[in-house]
Design an enzyme around this catalytic site. Structure first.
Site: not given
Length: 274
Positions: A95, A225, A254
């Site tokens: 991320s 995601d 995610h």
């Protein structure tokens, strides 16, 4: 507690376990190095040296009110690698941590880097623009900041209970332990640093950083995601690095390093050993 102090006086906490080729893990917002527990133990038991730090403003690192931006995050990562004198390191970023890794190489080069893995990363950019129509509207990120400021504890229950792990999707069984661990990590950090970090990872475009990466890159994205849309991440990033491979995971969220640790770990191992 293991830590070091950056040139601008910020104390950074880190874990450093084992021997062998180093693998350095950069966590996502608003978490900590604890989010990598499944990866740290997996690779430690396979003969690697594993390192993970808490980003400034997060986890057990200093809750500073300044420097909560991607350039400082990248410089902190460079300072960590120099502090430990890491060579031939594999850098793994999830991320916002993917942006940190890309910016680290963009600013400091890859003389200490062997390979890179980007997991559900914010690279090359996540905000919606004319050039990135699949991105997330800026208003959505401003909404995150508003919820954080209004009631951080409540907000940090809602995110993992819903879109981060897709626990709000049909057929997905929520895990209270995973939700509680996400909340725990988030609440360990500082509200100011985490608020600023949202600006840091949405406003940056990492295209030029990615173009500078010449070592092998594995890009891992779930196509379900809800935080970093698939179309704005992996398919675009793989076109910018010089030697990239994109692995797409059907239905994964995610937070795939937690929910699908076995799959992620084994694919990372195969990439590192290739």
């Amino acid at each position: 507690m293991t830590d070091f102090t950056t040139q601008d006086g910020v104390r950074i906490f880190y874990k450093d376990w084992g021997t062998g080729q180093p693998i350095v893990f950069s966590h996502g917002w608003p978490l900590s190095s604890d989010d990598w527990d499944a990866q740290l133990l997996f690779f430690l038991h396979r003969g690697f040296r594993v390192i993970a730090h808490d980003r400034r403003g997060h986890g057990r690192s200093a809750q500073v009110d300044a420097g909560n931006d991607m350039n400082h995050y990248a410089d902190d990562l460079a300072a960590l690698t120099e502090h430990l004198d890491l060579r031939d390191a594999v850098h793994v970023g999830h991320s916002a941590g993917g942006g940190e890794v890309a910016r680290y190489i963009g600013r400091h080069g890859e003389s200490r880097v062997a390979k890179v893995a980007l997991i559900a990363a914010v690279t090359p950019s996540v905000i919606q623009t004319a050039d990135n129509p699949a991105g997330v509207p800026k208003a959505a990120f401003e909404g995150l900041q508003a919820q954080l400021a209004a009631n951080r504890s409540e907000f940090y229950r809602a995110v993992p209970s819903g879109p981060f792990y897709n626990f709000d999707q049909p057929g997905v069984e929520p895990s209270e332990a995973v939700i509680a661990n996400w909340w725990r990590q988030g609440m360990m950090g500082g509200a100011k640093g985490q608020y600023d970090c949202i600006d840091a990872f949405i406003e940056e475009d990492y295209s030029e950083d990615l173009k500078k990466i010449s070592v092998p890159v594995l890009i891992m994205n779930g196509d379900a995601d809800q935080i970093v849309p698939y179309a704005t991440s992996g398919p675009r990033a793989v076109e910018l690095v010089q030697h990239g491979e994109l692995k797409t995971y059907a239905g994964l969220p995610h937070g795939m390093p937690t929910t699908h640790a076995d799959t992620v770990n084994n694919d990372l191992l195969a990439f590192i050993q290739s």
